[in-house]
Each structure stands twice: as C-alpha cells, then as structure tokens.
Motif scaffolding. Structure first.
Motif, PDB file in Angstrom:
ATOM      1  N   GLY A 206       0.773  -1.237   0.000  1.00 52.28           N
ATOM      2  CA  GLY A 206       0.000   0.000   0.000  1.00 52.28           C
ATOM      3  C   GLY A 206       0.800   1.280   0.000  1.00 52.28           C
ATOM      4  O   GLY A 206       0.236   2.374   0.154  1.00 52.28           O
ATOM      5  N   VAL A 207       2.110   1.205  -0.198  1.00 52.37           N
ATOM      6  CA  VAL A 207       2.954   2.391  -0.223  1.00 52.37           C
ATOM      7  C   VAL A 207       3.022   2.944  -1.645  1.00 52.37           C
ATOM      8  O   VAL A 207       3.135   2.187  -2.618  1.00 52.37           O
ATOM      9  CB  VAL A 207       4.374   2.067   0.282  1.00 52.37           C
ATOM     10  CG1 VAL A 207       5.294   3.272   0.144  1.00 52.37           C
ATOM     11  CG2 VAL A 207       4.326   1.595   1.727  1.00 52.37           C
ATOM     12  N   ASP A 208       2.974   4.255  -1.767  1.00 50.57           N
ATOM     13  CA  ASP A 208       3.150   4.908  -3.067  1.00 50.57           C
ATOM     14  C   ASP A 208       4.651   4.970  -3.343  1.00 50.57           C
ATOM     15  O   ASP A 208       5.337   5.922  -2.969  1.00 50.57           O
ATOM     16  CB  ASP A 208       2.542   6.307  -3.033  1.00 50.57           C
ATOM     17  CG  ASP A 208       2.561   6.986  -4.408  1.00 50.57           C
ATOM     18  OD1 ASP A 208       3.097   6.387  -5.363  1.00 50.57           O
ATOM     19  OD2 ASP A 208       2.038   8.113  -4.511  1.00 50.57           O
ATOM     20  N   ALA A 209       5.166   3.930  -3.976  1.00 50.90           N
ATOM     21  CA  ALA A 209       6.590   3.807  -4.287  1.00 50.90           C
ATOM     22  C   ALA A 209       6.740   3.809  -5.802  1.00 50.90           C
ATOM     23  O   ALA A 209       6.315   2.865  -6.468  1.00 50.90           O
ATOM     24  CB  ALA A 209       7.165   2.528  -3.685  1.00 50.90           C
ATOM     25  N   ARG A 210       7.339   4.852  -6.346  1.00 51.24           N
ATOM     26  CA  ARG A 210       7.408   5.041  -7.792  1.00 51.24           C
ATOM     27  C   ARG A 210       8.830   4.802  -8.300  1.00 51.24           C
ATOM     28  O   ARG A 210       9.734   5.608  -8.048  1.00 51.24           O
ATOM     29  CB  ARG A 210       6.943   6.442  -8.163  1.00 51.24           C
ATOM     30  CG  ARG A 210       5.553   6.772  -7.614  1.00 51.24           C
ATOM     31  CD  ARG A 210       5.131   8.194  -7.928  1.00 51.24           C
ATOM     32  NE  ARG A 210       3.850   8.513  -7.290  1.00 51.24           N
ATOM     33  CZ  ARG A 210       3.227   9.685  -7.399  1.00 51.24           C
ATOM     34  NH1 ARG A 210       3.786  10.654  -8.118  1.00 51.24           N
ATOM     35  NH2 ARG A 210       2.073   9.886  -6.778  1.00 51.24           N
ATOM     36  N   VAL A 211       9.024   3.707  -8.977  1.00 56.44           N
ATOM     37  CA  VAL A 211      10.331   3.411  -9.565  1.00 56.44           C
ATOM     38  C   VAL A 211      10.550   4.356 -10.743  1.00 56.44           C
ATOM     39  O   VAL A 211       9.721   4.427 -11.652  1.00 56.44           O
ATOM     40  CB  VAL A 211      10.411   1.943 -10.023  1.00 56.44           C
ATOM     41  CG1 VAL A 211      11.765   1.669 -10.662  1.00 56.44           C
ATOM     42  CG2 VAL A 211      10.163   0.998  -8.845  1.00 56.44           C
ATOM     43  N   ILE A 212      11.653   5.088 -10.695  1.00 61.52           N
ATOM     44  CA  ILE A 212      11.936   6.074 -11.741  1.00 61.52           C
ATOM     45  C   ILE A 212      13.329   5.838 -12.308  1.00 61.52           C
ATOM     46  O   ILE A 212      14.130   5.099 -11.736  1.00 61.52           O
ATOM     47  CB  ILE A 212      11.819   7.516 -11.199  1.00 61.52           C
ATOM     48  CG1 ILE A 212      12.825   7.751 -10.063  1.00 61.52           C
ATOM     49  CG2 ILE A 212      10.389   7.793 -10.722  1.00 61.52           C
ATOM     50  CD1 ILE A 212      12.837   9.179  -9.529  1.00 61.52           C
ATOM     51  N   THR A 213      13.612   6.471 -13.413  1.00 59.71           N
ATOM     52  CA  THR A 213      14.922   6.336 -14.053  1.00 59.71           C
ATOM     53  C   THR A 213      15.922   7.283 -13.397  1.00 59.71           C
ATOM     54  O   THR A 213      15.532   8.253 -12.732  1.00 59.71           O
ATOM     55  CB  THR A 213      14.833   6.671 -15.540  1.00 59.71           C
ATOM     56  OG1 THR A 213      14.508   8.066 -15.684  1.00 59.71           O
ATOM     57  CG2 THR A 213      13.764   5.815 -16.236  1.00 59.71           C
ATOM     58  N   PRO A 214      17.214   7.040 -13.595  1.00 55.71           N
ATOM     59  CA  PRO A 214      18.196   8.009 -13.108  1.00 55.71           C
ATOM     60  C   PRO A 214      17.949   9.417 -13.641  1.00 55.71           C
ATOM     61  O   PRO A 214      18.110  10.396 -12.899  1.00 55.71           O
ATOM     62  CB  PRO A 214      19.524   7.431 -13.611  1.00 55.71           C
ATOM     63  CG  PRO A 214      19.292   5.951 -13.633  1.00 55.71           C
ATOM     64  CD  PRO A 214      17.865   5.810 -14.084  1.00 55.71           C
ATOM     65  N   ALA A 215      17.532   9.529 -14.904  1.00 51.72           N
ATOM     66  CA  ALA A 215      17.246  10.855 -15.463  1.00 51.72           C
ATOM     67  C   ALA A 215      16.121  11.539 -14.695  1.00 51.72           C
ATOM     68  O   ALA A 215      16.167  12.759 -14.452  1.00 51.72           O
ATOM     69  CB  ALA A 215      16.882  10.727 -16.939  1.00 51.72           C
ATOM     70  N   ASP A 216      15.107  10.761 -14.320  1.00 53.42           N
ATOM     71  CA  ASP A 216      14.015  11.317 -13.517  1.00 53.42           C
ATOM     72  C   ASP A 216      14.527  11.778 -12.148  1.00 53.42           C
ATOM     73  O   ASP A 216      14.093  12.811 -11.619  1.00 53.42           O
ATOM     74  CB  ASP A 216      12.918  10.272 -13.310  1.00 53.42           C
ATOM     75  CG  ASP A 216      12.196   9.913 -14.591  1.00 53.42           C
ATOM     76  OD1 ASP A 216      12.096  10.771 -15.489  1.00 53.42           O
ATOM     77  OD2 ASP A 216      11.728   8.753 -14.693  1.00 53.42           O
TER      78      ASP A 216
END
Length: 392
Positions: A116-126
């Motif tokens: 239930g955690v809002d965990a957003r995998v993003i790129t290094p550029a992000d």
C-alpha cells in the motif's frame, strides 16, 4: 510528601512519544500529567532528524503503523493550539537511490507497493530532475511522495501545549522513581523525587531509558540505547529538495548488529542547513564524539552529493535511540502490573510513528477498536520480557 492533585494517567517522558500519547489521551478526555527528569524534548527527540517515513520499512507491522501514522499526523496537528501548530511540517517526499546493482531497490519497492505504499520506480534521469545535484553514478531510484519531515522539538512542544490547553500538566525536572500499588497489585501512584503523584495508570515513555524505569517499577523490558550521529552544514540556498538516502539505509535500520553501521541520508531544513546522517552503533550510553563516525558520514554524503565536499560543517550532534531486539515498538499494557503501560522501542522511527502510537495507546486505554493491529507491539512477546510470572 504527596502532590495535591493527581491524574488518570501519568506519562513518564516528555519526548515525542510521551508527548504524542499525552496529547491523544487528553484529546479523548483523559486527565494527564507528564513528567520528565529534564526539559521537554531534550533527550532522544532533540537528537532526531524529524523524519516521517514510509519508505524505509519492510512490509509488516511497523510499516502498517508507519502508513497509519503518516495519515494521522495532519489530523493531530490540526487540533493543536494555533499558536504552536507550526512544527515546520513539509510534504517534501523522499528519494531512495542506488549506485550499484539496481535490482534489490526495485524489488524492495515492489514489495512496498503491494503493502500500500506509493513507491514510484523512476529512471536516473528522472532522479536528476528531482535532485539536480545528485551524483551521476546513480543506477536506480524510487520516489516516495508520502515521505514528510517536521522539526521534532517544535512538534513535541506543540503536542505538550495541546495537553496544557486541555487542563493537563507538564512537570519538568521531576525524576520518576517507581510506582505505588494497592493491596491488589494495581498502580495507584507514581513515586518521584518531588513527591508522589496519585493516578490510575503510569505510561513508561522513557525512550532508551524505558528499560531502566520498567525495572524500577517492577516490570523490566528489553530496551537498549542505540547511538546515532548527524552532521549539520552551514545554511545554504535551496540545494536538496527531498529526503534523499542510499539503498543501504533500509538494511541499516533493520540490522541488529552492534557494530558501527553508516548509510547516507541527506536532507535540508527550513533554516537552510543540510542534515547528514546516519549512523547506528550499540555502545551503551557512551556519548563521546567519535571522529571516525563523522568522517564516514561526510565521505558517504559527498559520494551522493558531490557539491557537499565544498560545504562547511557547522556542528555535529548525537543521541540514543530506544532499541528493541526484534526492531518493533513496545506499545500497550504490561500484563504483569495492572495500570502500568509502555510506549517505547521505536528506535529511529519515533518521530514518524508518534501520531499513531498516541492514538493506539488511547484506543487500548479506553477499550476502543484499535486502528491498527496492536498484537505485534504487545509487551508480553519473547523479545521484550523473559517470563510472564506476576511481579511480587
């Protein structure tokens, strides 16, 4: 000598946990007195960074408590007296980064998402968009929008102001010594060096010293100090926009190793300073300054934010976190002594977990439906007490 007035509950400890419990109890109509041998918020709370995190916990009871507490904090702050409600609350979000194998970080985020955690995998550029001054050695990143921060001393002070506004008392410079019990074994008063305070219950919220007070009260619990150190830079223009830490931090938080562990944690404050942590070390109550710890914190921080290599450090400080052997807080009634309660063992997560801890103590004390499952935090678990025989 007896004090002329008593309370339904006397809270021992005026740090963030004791203050949150006292505030929640008083908001529910319970008569509360808070005592502390020092000044309010002058112990572990004064040595905290102010983290309100969901990003650093494995799925399980502590994460469930953290999620609930993150939701509870705004409601708590909204009911405090307006003149004290500014605790430098910031919904800044968190950023966790890896500079080596990205797999473990992504896998951890996936488990948290399922919880239930809002965990957003993003790129290094992000990640560089969020934090332009990060090292370009980043291989993976996860953005946690729910992570927040507040100023811990201001928060504890505001919570205690709420207690006073409802008729409660806060007594500084009063050392709790033990509890008095009636013939049936129930708590009827707290004994202090300033006299006896009649009450129906005593809440042990002594942080790293909770084990000592529990023993003095006749109900020992396994709580020990775990020291941490933080570096503070000189004030800077805005340079770090989120709470940023490396992926090793999660492992350090959950480790029971007594030896020194460090992981990079970097965040700014409203005053413009940058806080650099973190270390964990089980060395008793030894408060000597350890240069090797500070040097390691600085080295790792520069690895994450290279610009910090040119920034002056203004000061360093440390404190003792209340450590339970199974890494879970102790929240609830002590089954060995009727009327004795505990709220401790949060280690480095006390600021974030305080709001829900106060609510849970209040629900249990009043016999209300708890908003989180209290069973994992019960006092009578093997890691916390050795046996269940009643104390004579």
């Amino acid at each position: 000598m007896s004090q002329p007035s008593g309370a339904d509950v006397v809270v021992v400890g005026a740090g963030i946990i004791g203050a949150a419990c006292a505030e929640a109890l008083s908001a529910a109509g319970v008569r509360v007195i808070v005592v502390d041998r020092g000044a309010p918020a002058s112990g572990t709370t004064a040595a905290g960074e102010g983290n309100v995190l969901v990003s650093d916990k494995e799925p399980g009871p502590e994460l469930a408590l953290a999620i609930a507490s993150r939701r509870e904090w705004p409601a708590v702050l909204a009911r405090l007296p307006e003149r004290t409600a500014d605790v430098e609350w910031e919904d800044k979000g968190g950023l966790v980064v890896a500079t080596t194998d990205p797999g473990p970080l992504a896998a951890f985020a996936q488990k948290q998402q399922a919880a239930g955690v809002d965990a957003r995998v993003i790129t290094p550029a992000d990640a560089f968009e969020l934090e332009p001054l990060l090292t370009r050695a980043i291989t993976a990143a996860v953005h946690y929008p729910e992570d927040a921060q507040l100023q811990p001393v201001l928060a504890a002070t505001a919570l205690l102001a709420g207690v006073r506004a409802r008729g409660g008392q806060v007594r500084a410079g009063v050392t709790a010594q033990s509890v008095l019990r009636d013939a049936g074994g129930r708590v009827i008063a707290l004994e202090t060096d300033a006299g006896t305070i009649p009450c129906g219950a005593v809440l042990n919220a002594c942080g790293p010293w909770a084990g000592s007070f529990g023993a003095a009260a006749g109900a020992a619990i396994e709580i020990h100090p775990r020291r941490g150190m933080i570096l503070v830079t000189s004030p800077l223009p805005e340079c770090v926009k989120h709470k940023v830490y490396d992926a090793d931090y999660v492992g350090a938080v959950g480790s029971g190793d007594a030896e020194l562990q460090t992981s990079t944690v970097v965040e700014s404050t409203r005053a413009g300073t940058v806080l650099i942590g973190s270390s964990r070390e089980r060395i008793g109550f030894d408060d000597s300054v350890r240069v090797k710890v500070l040097r390691e914190l600085a080295r790792k921080a520069v690895g994450l934010f290279p610009f910090l290599g040119e920034v002056a450090v203004m000061r360093a400080y440390g404190g003792f976190r209340p450590y339970a052997p199974d890494h879970l807080p102790v929240i609830g009634a002590d089954p060995r002594i009727q009327g004795l309660w505990h709220a401790t063992g949060h280690e480095g997560a006390g600021i974030g977990l305080a709001a829900s801890t106060g609510r849970l103590i209040t629900e249990l004390f009043l016999g209300l439906e708890p908003h989180v499952d209290p069973a994992p935090f019960r006092v009578d678990r093997p890691a916390v007490i050795e046996a269940m025989e009643p104390t004579p």
